[in-house]
Design a protein around this motif. Structure first.
Motif, PDB file in Angstrom:
ATOM      1  N   ASP A   1       0.821  -1.213   0.000  1.00  9.07           N
ATOM      2  CA  ASP A   1       0.000   0.000   0.000  1.00  9.07           C
ATOM      3  C   ASP A   1       0.854   1.263   0.000  1.00  9.07           C
ATOM      4  O   ASP A   1       0.484   2.270  -0.608  1.00  9.07           O
ATOM      5  CB  ASP A   1      -0.947  -0.010   1.200  1.00  9.07           C
ATOM      6  CG  ASP A   1      -2.130  -0.941   0.973  1.00  9.07           C
ATOM      7  OD1 ASP A   1      -2.369  -1.295  -0.198  1.00  9.07           O
ATOM      8  OD2 ASP A   1      -2.789  -1.328   1.945  1.00  9.07           O
ATOM      9  N   ALA A   2       1.994   1.224   0.696  1.00  7.20           N
ATOM     10  CA  ALA A   2       2.877   2.392   0.703  1.00  7.20           C
ATOM     11  C   ALA A   2       3.403   2.681  -0.710  1.00  7.20           C
ATOM     12  O   ALA A   2       3.606   3.825  -1.085  1.00  7.20           O
ATOM     13  CB  ALA A   2       4.041   2.165   1.656  1.00  7.20           C
ATOM     14  N   LEU A   3       3.593   1.621  -1.510  1.00 10.72           N
ATOM     15  CA  LEU A   3       4.138   1.801  -2.860  1.00 10.72           C
ATOM     16  C   LEU A   3       3.074   2.135  -3.894  1.00 10.72           C
ATOM     17  O   LEU A   3       3.289   2.968  -4.773  1.00 10.72           O
ATOM     18  CB  LEU A   3       4.876   0.532  -3.301  1.00 10.72           C
ATOM     19  CG  LEU A   3       6.181   0.213  -2.588  1.00 10.72           C
ATOM     20  CD1 LEU A   3       6.634  -1.196  -2.932  1.00 10.72           C
ATOM     21  CD2 LEU A   3       7.262   1.204  -2.979  1.00 10.72           C
ATOM     22  N   TYR A   4       1.923   1.466  -3.819  1.00  9.45           N
ATOM     23  CA  TYR A   4       0.986   1.519  -4.943  1.00  9.45           C
ATOM     24  C   TYR A   4      -0.371   2.156  -4.649  1.00  9.45           C
ATOM     25  O   TYR A   4      -1.089   2.491  -5.590  1.00  9.45           O
ATOM     26  CB  TYR A   4       0.720   0.095  -5.467  1.00  9.45           C
ATOM     27  CG  TYR A   4       1.959  -0.659  -5.870  1.00  9.45           C
ATOM     28  CD1 TYR A   4       2.741  -0.232  -6.940  1.00  9.45           C
ATOM     29  CD2 TYR A   4       2.359  -1.805  -5.198  1.00  9.45           C
ATOM     30  CE1 TYR A   4       3.873  -0.924  -7.318  1.00  9.45           C
ATOM     31  CE2 TYR A   4       3.495  -2.514  -5.575  1.00  9.45           C
ATOM     32  CZ  TYR A   4       4.238  -2.070  -6.632  1.00  9.45           C
ATOM     33  OH  TYR A   4       5.359  -2.756  -7.016  1.00  9.45           O
ATOM     34  N   LEU A   5      -0.762   2.286  -3.384  1.00 10.02           N
ATOM     35  CA  LEU A   5      -2.133   2.732  -3.077  1.00 10.02           C
ATOM     36  C   LEU A   5      -2.377   4.179  -3.499  1.00 10.02           C
ATOM     37  O   LEU A   5      -1.670   5.082  -3.052  1.00 10.02           O
ATOM     38  CB  LEU A   5      -2.391   2.599  -1.570  1.00 10.02           C
ATOM     39  CG  LEU A   5      -3.801   2.961  -1.110  1.00 10.02           C
ATOM     40  CD1 LEU A   5      -4.796   1.897  -1.522  1.00 10.02           C
ATOM     41  CD2 LEU A   5      -3.847   3.138   0.399  1.00 10.02           C
ATOM     42  N   PRO A   6      -3.383   4.416  -4.355  1.00 11.20           N
ATOM     43  CA  PRO A   6      -3.708   5.803  -4.691  1.00 11.20           C
ATOM     44  C   PRO A   6      -4.411   6.483  -3.512  1.00 11.20           C
ATOM     45  O   PRO A   6      -5.032   5.794  -2.707  1.00 11.20           O
ATOM     46  CB  PRO A   6      -4.665   5.674  -5.881  1.00 11.20           C
ATOM     47  CG  PRO A   6      -4.817   4.250  -6.172  1.00 11.20           C
ATOM     48  CD  PRO A   6      -4.233   3.461  -5.046  1.00 11.20           C
ATOM     49  N   GLN A   7      -4.329   7.805  -3.468  1.00 12.90           N
ATOM     50  CA  GLN A   7      -4.965   8.527  -2.366  1.00 12.90           C
ATOM     51  C   GLN A   7      -6.476   8.313  -2.402  1.00 12.90           C
ATOM     52  O   GLN A   7      -7.087   8.390  -3.466  1.00 12.90           O
ATOM     53  CB  GLN A   7      -4.647  10.016  -2.474  1.00 12.90           C
ATOM     54  CG  GLN A   7      -3.238  10.334  -2.028  1.00 12.90           C
ATOM     55  CD  GLN A   7      -2.804  11.733  -2.383  1.00 12.90           C
ATOM     56  OE1 GLN A   7      -3.591  12.527  -2.869  1.00 12.90           O
ATOM     57  NE2 GLN A   7      -1.538  12.029  -2.170  1.00 12.90           N
TER      58      GLN A   7
ATOM     59  N   ALA B   1      -8.126   5.588  -1.825  1.00 13.72           N
ATOM     60  CA  ALA B   1      -8.559   4.202  -2.040  1.00 13.72           C
ATOM     61  C   ALA B   1      -8.474   3.422  -0.732  1.00 13.72           C
ATOM     62  O   ALA B   1      -7.705   3.772   0.163  1.00 13.72           O
ATOM     63  CB  ALA B   1      -7.699   3.539  -3.105  1.00 13.72           C
ATOM     64  N   PHE B   2      -9.276   2.362  -0.623  1.00 17.10           N
ATOM     65  CA  PHE B   2      -9.247   1.539   0.586  1.00 17.10           C
ATOM     66  C   PHE B   2      -7.984   0.668   0.585  1.00 17.10           C
ATOM     67  O   PHE B   2      -7.693   0.003  -0.420  1.00 17.10           O
ATOM     68  CB  PHE B   2     -10.492   0.648   0.648  1.00 17.10           C
ATOM     69  CG  PHE B   2     -10.528  -0.228   1.868  1.00 17.10           C
ATOM     70  CD1 PHE B   2     -10.845   0.314   3.106  1.00 17.10           C
ATOM     71  CD2 PHE B   2     -10.227  -1.576   1.790  1.00 17.10           C
ATOM     72  CE1 PHE B   2     -10.871  -0.486   4.241  1.00 17.10           C
ATOM     73  CE2 PHE B   2     -10.246  -2.379   2.919  1.00 17.10           C
ATOM     74  CZ  PHE B   2     -10.568  -1.829   4.150  1.00 17.10           C
ATOM     75  N   PRO B   3      -7.219   0.666   1.686  1.00 17.55           N
ATOM     76  CA  PRO B   3      -5.975  -0.132   1.720  1.00 17.55           C
ATOM     77  C   PRO B   3      -6.226  -1.631   1.842  1.00 17.55           C
ATOM     78  O   PRO B   3      -6.057  -2.218   2.919  1.00 17.55           O
ATOM     79  CB  PRO B   3      -5.230   0.433   2.937  1.00 17.55           C
ATOM     80  CG  PRO B   3      -6.300   0.972   3.816  1.00 17.55           C
ATOM     81  CD  PRO B   3      -7.434   1.405   2.936  1.00 17.55           C
ATOM     82  N   THR B   4      -6.613  -2.235   0.753  1.00 19.51           N
ATOM     83  CA  THR B   4      -6.981  -3.657   0.752  1.00 19.51           C
ATOM     84  C   THR B   4      -5.818  -4.548   1.191  1.00 19.51           C
ATOM     85  O   THR B   4      -6.001  -5.491   1.959  1.00 19.51           O
ATOM     86  CB  THR B   4      -7.430  -4.069  -0.663  1.00 19.51           C
ATOM     87  OG1 THR B   4      -8.355  -3.098  -1.135  1.00 19.51           O
ATOM     88  CG2 THR B   4      -8.090  -5.435  -0.666  1.00 19.51           C
ATOM     89  N   ALA B   5      -4.617  -4.246   0.675  1.00 21.51           N
ATOM     90  CA  ALA B   5      -3.456  -5.098   0.982  1.00 21.51           C
ATOM     91  C   ALA B   5      -3.148  -5.087   2.483  1.00 21.51           C
ATOM     92  O   ALA B   5      -2.868  -6.140   3.075  1.00 21.51           O
ATOM     93  CB  ALA B   5      -2.250  -4.626   0.188  1.00 21.51           C
ATOM     94  N   THR B   6      -3.225  -3.896   3.105  1.00 20.19           N
ATOM     95  CA  THR B   6      -2.970  -3.801   4.546  1.00 20.19           C
ATOM     96  C   THR B   6      -4.033  -4.572   5.335  1.00 20.19           C
ATOM     97  O   THR B   6      -3.713  -5.292   6.290  1.00 20.19           O
ATOM     98  CB  THR B   6      -2.965  -2.328   4.997  1.00 20.19           C
ATOM     99  OG1 THR B   6      -1.967  -1.644   4.252  1.00 20.19           O
ATOM    100  CG2 THR B   6      -2.660  -2.188   6.473  1.00 20.19           C
TER     101      THR B   6
END
Lengths: 260, 82
Positions: free
Chosen positions: B45-51, B53-58
């Motif tokens: 999420d730190a690398l790819y998550l757009p502002q 968006a829900f942090p699915t990976a986390t």
């Protein structure tokens, strides 16, 4: 003499779990702090790994290709398919521009940028490009695929890299048109480059029509591949296949103007 | 040594492999060290998550970490019990 212990023992709060908890807290704080206070640092640290990954992907199969003619043919076929897709996209853009008689060279003035990370490696339909804010990749700048097809916007940038959010990001709404009649449509991102849209059932949209986004003129982003109509519903669902496959993007063009 | 290699491969896969491969590696490495799942989710999420968006990976990483903490606890209990 045997001593008896009356201390309550909690299986979830052992010494090992406290260590794990502390470790978790530290990594959460570290990543949140990096994301908030130094987003560019993470990208700078990750860039060599992304480059190595991209190089490795490109190099896989090359040694094997020299051994088998079938593999050579497969690689050649892949290359030709990619070239054909780029030419098809360019042709669609030129046709649209010709139809609109709009500024033909507006997109060509963008800045080319290499793609460091693309779907499916990057989830959330984002691209990481090797072009920073210093070189013109400012937040809000539009990004085009080879051939001039609009694919997304720069969401944030550091000094040497930028994160691009594709229009096809899941749930993202984008206004566009369909067909020569330019019927207005609201595109909803479905990930991996695809879109869908809900339109009135009596809409004049037919399968095979081109879907456009506004830019310098109308720029094609996909084709209508299916229209799902339910007799009991007043609406129909339109499915759009992208002109450009985001999985195979190796470079893009960044428009140096921010629209934010 | 193998555990360290597995965790290292999981981290590198975030940069070079599709999410499906990362998930498999995260599951394997979390069997040894449960926080790996959350760490990988946060890194993704730190690398790819757009502002916005829900942090699915986390969220998936946190769920995976909790699950594997319980799995490890259960496995230890079973091993001691037998």
């Amino acid at each position: 003499m045997k001593m008896r212990s009356y201390r309550n023992r909690n299986a979830l709060l052992s010494g090992v779990n406290w260590q794990i908890g502390l470790f978790l807290l530290l990594i959460v704080v570290l990543f949140v702090a990096l994301r908030i206070f130094a987003p560019g640092l993470l990208a700078a640290l990750a860039s060599p790994l992304w480059r190595a990954g991209a190089s490795a992907t490109g190099a896989v199969g090359v040694p094997l290709a020299s051994l088998t003619s079938a593999e050579e043919l497969r690689l050649q076929n892949e290359r030709l398919v990619a070239e054909r897709a780029a030419l098809q996209a360019e042709n669609a853009v030129l046709s649209a521009r010709l139809a609109d008689l709009s500024a033909p060279d507006a997109v060509a003035e963008g800045i080319p940028a290499g793609v460091l990370s693309r779907p499916p490696v990057s989830p959330y339909d984002t691209l990481i490009i090797a072009l920073g804010a210093d070189a013109g990749a400012v937040a809000g700048a539009r990004v085009f695929a080879p051939g001039g097809v609009p694919i997304g916007v720069v969401e944030s940038s550091s000094t040497r890299s930028a994160r691009v959010v594709l229009y096809s990001e899941s749930g993202r709404k984008t206004e566009g048109w369909v067909g020569e009649a330019r019927n207005p449509i609201t595109l909803t991102g479905e990930s991996a480059g695809a879109f869908s849209s809900v339109v009135p059932r009596e809409s004049a949209i037919v399968e095979g029509e081109t879907v456009y986004l506004p830019g310098p003129g109308a720029l094609p982003v996909g084709y209508v591949i299916r229209i799902a109509r339910d007799p009991s519903s007043p609406e129909a669902r339109v499915f759009v296949r992208p002109v450009v496959n985001p999985f195979s993007l190796t470079w893009v063009i960044v428009d140096a103007v921010s629209y934010e | 040594m193998n555990k360290a290699l597995l965790i290292g491969a999981s981290v590198i896969s975030v940069f070079t492999m599709p999410p499906a491969v990362t998930v498999v590696l995260a599951i394997l490495s979390s069997l040894y060290f449960p926080p790996t799942a959350l760490a990988l989710g946060l890194l993704t999420d730190a690398l790819y998550l757009p502002q916005g968006a829900f942090p699915t990976a986390t969220a998936l990483g946190a769920a995976g970490t909790l699950t594997f903490i319980f799995v490890r606890r259960f496995m230890k209990t079973r091993i001691i019990g037998t």
